[in-house]
Design a protein around this motif. Sequence first.
Motif, PDB file in Angstrom:
ATOM      1  N   ALA A 191       9.384  41.622   1.018  1.00  0.00           N
ATOM      2  CA  ALA A 191       8.212  42.025   1.797  1.00  0.00           C
ATOM      3  C   ALA A 191       7.228  40.860   1.829  1.00  0.00           C
ATOM      4  O   ALA A 191       6.797  40.371   0.784  1.00  0.00           O
ATOM      5  CB  ALA A 191       7.550  43.254   1.186  1.00  0.00           C
ATOM      6  N   VAL A 192       6.889  40.408   3.039  1.00  0.00           N
ATOM      7  CA  VAL A 192       6.000  39.261   3.205  1.00  0.00           C
ATOM      8  C   VAL A 192       4.569  39.772   3.382  1.00  0.00           C
ATOM      9  O   VAL A 192       4.259  40.429   4.373  1.00  0.00           O
ATOM     10  CB  VAL A 192       6.422  38.405   4.422  1.00  0.00           C
ATOM     11  CG1 VAL A 192       5.499  37.197   4.546  1.00  0.00           C
ATOM     12  CG2 VAL A 192       7.877  37.974   4.290  1.00  0.00           C
ATOM     13  N   LEU A 193       3.717  39.480   2.420  1.00  0.00           N
ATOM     14  CA  LEU A 193       2.309  39.842   2.513  1.00  0.00           C
ATOM     15  C   LEU A 193       1.519  38.672   3.090  1.00  0.00           C
ATOM     16  O   LEU A 193       2.015  37.540   3.149  1.00  0.00           O
ATOM     17  CB  LEU A 193       1.749  40.225   1.150  1.00  0.00           C
ATOM     18  CG  LEU A 193       2.036  41.632   0.606  1.00  0.00           C
ATOM     19  CD1 LEU A 193       1.433  42.696   1.510  1.00  0.00           C
ATOM     20  CD2 LEU A 193       3.515  41.883   0.414  1.00  0.00           C
ATOM     21  N   LYS A 194       0.278  38.941   3.520  1.00  0.00           N
ATOM     22  CA  LYS A 194      -0.498  37.899   4.189  1.00  0.00           C
ATOM     23  C   LYS A 194      -0.911  36.772   3.250  1.00  0.00           C
ATOM     24  O   LYS A 194      -1.094  35.638   3.672  1.00  0.00           O
ATOM     25  CB  LYS A 194      -1.730  38.500   4.869  1.00  0.00           C
ATOM     26  CG  LYS A 194      -2.668  39.239   3.939  1.00  0.00           C
ATOM     27  CD  LYS A 194      -3.814  39.856   4.711  1.00  0.00           C
ATOM     28  CE  LYS A 194      -4.767  40.611   3.794  1.00  0.00           C
ATOM     29  NZ  LYS A 194      -5.892  41.221   4.552  1.00  0.00           N
ATOM     30  N   ASP A 195      -1.071  37.069   1.948  1.00  0.00           N
ATOM     31  CA  ASP A 195      -1.378  36.035   0.973  1.00  0.00           C
ATOM     32  C   ASP A 195      -1.085  36.576  -0.427  1.00  0.00           C
ATOM     33  O   ASP A 195      -0.725  37.749  -0.604  1.00  0.00           O
ATOM     34  CB  ASP A 195      -2.838  35.558   1.083  1.00  0.00           C
ATOM     35  CG  ASP A 195      -3.847  36.691   1.038  1.00  0.00           C
ATOM     36  OD1 ASP A 195      -3.631  37.651   0.268  1.00  0.00           O
ATOM     37  OD2 ASP A 195      -4.844  36.631   1.781  1.00  0.00           O
ATOM     38  N   GLU A 196      -1.246  35.729  -1.404  1.00  0.00           N
ATOM     39  CA  GLU A 196      -0.927  36.125  -2.777  1.00  0.00           C
ATOM     40  C   GLU A 196      -1.887  37.190  -3.293  1.00  0.00           C
ATOM     41  O   GLU A 196      -1.486  38.077  -4.061  1.00  0.00           O
ATOM     42  CB  GLU A 196      -0.961  34.895  -3.689  1.00  0.00           C
ATOM     43  CG  GLU A 196      -0.451  35.164  -5.088  1.00  0.00           C
ATOM     44  CD  GLU A 196      -0.257  33.884  -5.894  1.00  0.00           C
ATOM     45  OE1 GLU A 196       0.007  33.994  -7.104  1.00  0.00           O
ATOM     46  OE2 GLU A 196      -0.374  32.789  -5.305  1.00  0.00           O
ATOM     47  N   GLU A 197      -3.133  37.116  -2.890  1.00  0.00           N
ATOM     48  CA  GLU A 197      -4.108  38.121  -3.317  1.00  0.00           C
ATOM     49  C   GLU A 197      -3.717  39.516  -2.829  1.00  0.00           C
ATOM     50  O   GLU A 197      -3.810  40.507  -3.571  1.00  0.00           O
ATOM     51  CB  GLU A 197      -5.492  37.751  -2.795  1.00  0.00           C
ATOM     52  CG  GLU A 197      -6.596  38.693  -3.229  1.00  0.00           C
ATOM     53  CD  GLU A 197      -7.956  38.260  -2.708  1.00  0.00           C
ATOM     54  OE1 GLU A 197      -8.926  39.026  -2.887  1.00  0.00           O
ATOM     55  OE2 GLU A 197      -8.049  37.161  -2.108  1.00  0.00           O
ATOM     56  N   ALA A 198      -3.261  39.600  -1.583  1.00  0.00           N
ATOM     57  CA  ALA A 198      -2.822  40.878  -1.047  1.00  0.00           C
ATOM     58  C   ALA A 198      -1.590  41.377  -1.778  1.00  0.00           C
ATOM     59  O   ALA A 198      -1.438  42.587  -2.028  1.00  0.00           O
ATOM     60  CB  ALA A 198      -2.532  40.746   0.443  1.00  0.00           C
ATOM     61  N   ARG A 199      -0.710  40.458  -2.156  1.00  0.00           N
ATOM     62  CA  ARG A 199       0.493  40.867  -2.890  1.00  0.00           C
ATOM     63  C   ARG A 199       0.129  41.448  -4.254  1.00  0.00           C
ATOM     64  O   ARG A 199       0.668  42.489  -4.665  1.00  0.00           O
ATOM     65  CB  ARG A 199       1.420  39.665  -3.042  1.00  0.00           C
ATOM     66  CG  ARG A 199       2.766  40.010  -3.672  1.00  0.00           C
ATOM     67  CD  ARG A 199       2.790  39.879  -5.183  1.00  0.00           C
ATOM     68  NE  ARG A 199       2.496  38.530  -5.612  1.00  0.00           N
ATOM     69  CZ  ARG A 199       2.286  38.203  -6.876  1.00  0.00           C
ATOM     70  NH1 ARG A 199       2.292  39.131  -7.824  1.00  0.00           N
ATOM     71  NH2 ARG A 199       2.014  36.953  -7.212  1.00  0.00           N
ATOM     72  N   VAL A 200      -0.807  40.799  -4.945  1.00  0.00           N
ATOM     73  CA  VAL A 200      -1.223  41.295  -6.258  1.00  0.00           C
ATOM     74  C   VAL A 200      -1.858  42.678  -6.124  1.00  0.00           C
ATOM     75  O   VAL A 200      -1.573  43.598  -6.902  1.00  0.00           O
ATOM     76  CB  VAL A 200      -2.198  40.305  -6.921  1.00  0.00           C
ATOM     77  CG1 VAL A 200      -2.776  40.898  -8.194  1.00  0.00           C
ATOM     78  CG2 VAL A 200      -1.481  38.997  -7.229  1.00  0.00           C
ATOM     79  N   SER A 201      -2.714  42.836  -5.117  1.00  0.00           N
ATOM     80  CA  SER A 201      -3.375  44.120  -4.907  1.00  0.00           C
ATOM     81  C   SER A 201      -2.375  45.220  -4.564  1.00  0.00           C
ATOM     82  O   SER A 201      -2.478  46.358  -5.047  1.00  0.00           O
ATOM     83  CB  SER A 201      -4.418  43.984  -3.795  1.00  0.00           C
ATOM     84  OG  SER A 201      -5.083  45.202  -3.570  1.00  0.00           O
ATOM     85  N   ALA A 202      -1.381  44.888  -3.739  1.00  0.00           N
ATOM     86  CA  ALA A 202      -0.358  45.877  -3.391  1.00  0.00           C
ATOM     87  C   ALA A 202       0.480  46.242  -4.609  1.00  0.00           C
ATOM     88  O   ALA A 202       0.822  47.422  -4.819  1.00  0.00           O
ATOM     89  CB  ALA A 202       0.535  45.325  -2.282  1.00  0.00           C
ATOM     90  N   GLY A 203       0.812  45.270  -5.421  1.00  0.00           N
ATOM     91  CA  GLY A 203       1.607  45.539  -6.610  1.00  0.00           C
ATOM     92  C   GLY A 203       0.906  46.465  -7.584  1.00  0.00           C
ATOM     93  O   GLY A 203       1.555  47.273  -8.275  1.00  0.00           O
ATOM     94  N   GLU A 204      -0.426  46.379  -7.635  1.00  0.00           N
ATOM     95  CA  GLU A 204      -1.180  47.253  -8.531  1.00  0.00           C
ATOM     96  C   GLU A 204      -1.143  48.707  -8.083  1.00  0.00           C
ATOM     97  O   GLU A 204      -1.362  49.615  -8.895  1.00  0.00           O
ATOM     98  CB  GLU A 204      -2.628  46.769  -8.626  1.00  0.00           C
ATOM     99  CG  GLU A 204      -2.779  45.421  -9.336  1.00  0.00           C
ATOM    100  CD  GLU A 204      -4.197  44.890  -9.284  1.00  0.00           C
ATOM    101  OE1 GLU A 204      -5.013  45.473  -8.530  1.00  0.00           O
ATOM    102  OE2 GLU A 204      -4.496  43.905  -9.987  1.00  0.00           O
TER     103      GLU A 204
END
Length: 300
Positions: A191-204
């Motif tokens: 899954a490609v997120l818009k940036d690393e910050e969004a990925r961390v937030s989604a993972g939480e």
Amino acid sequence: MVRARRSTSGLPRAGGAGTPGRRNPLGASGRGSRVRSWPAAGSRRLAAARQRAELDALQQGIRYRRVFVALLGVIIAVSAFVVLLGTVGLLGETRSRPLTQAEQNRYRQEEIARRWQAWPATGVFPEEVKYLGLDRAQQYARRVGIAPETECAKAADPSVAHVLRDHGCVTMLRATYVDQTSTFVITVGVAVLKDEEARVSAGEQLTQDDRVGVLPVAFPGTVTERFGAAQRQRTGWVGAGPYLVFSTAGYADGRARAAVPPEEILHSELWPAAKSVGNQIAYFLADPPKVPPCTQGNVC
């Protein structure tokens, strides 16, 4: 003989010589004398005033010209100074210099973030991926096929798709592998997120439920053709850069999750193999690139 009568008025006849002792104002010849014309008394002063006015106008024009030349010189000097500053700044920005720590980090992030587009599909999903089998023996999972790129919401379970959509998931890449013995089927989803910050937030916000995650992809005519949502035994994910790398695994013989005792899954080689394959692909995507030491290469 008749005598001429004298004029009773005592005045001389017209055209006569006039009375003796009186001078004819017209002169002896009878013609009017010429009177010489002298210039007016103020003509010289007028000429002098006109000359002074012309001189003043000339001097005023000279002053204006000097002011104009001075202003033009100032404008040229300021323009030249601005151009010089711009040139110096441009040279300072474009010349090769060592990268700062912030620039090195940004270079790594940008390089990793564009890999899913810059790399071919076979680069994201290699033909063979190493994993550890029984007794930690190194084995290789073989890629069966790569699915077309799809929307995140269409490639994940609803609860997972909701989280991905809320955090700006761009797309989902999927491929399916089989283990070295062709016993296990493993689908890996990136899954490609818009940036690393969004990925961390989604993972939480993703749940720890191992029954939901990426939807499997089966390829007809292969050992994976019976691998569907009901055949998933476990699912999981790992974060890497701006990517959430999901993995899900099942048996190639089509056994559903409900048909397999939990203790068998707990002690099976299936999930460690699937997790290892997913981690390897995540490692490939987020492997830090080599950063050039300078802004224009290796020479500063």
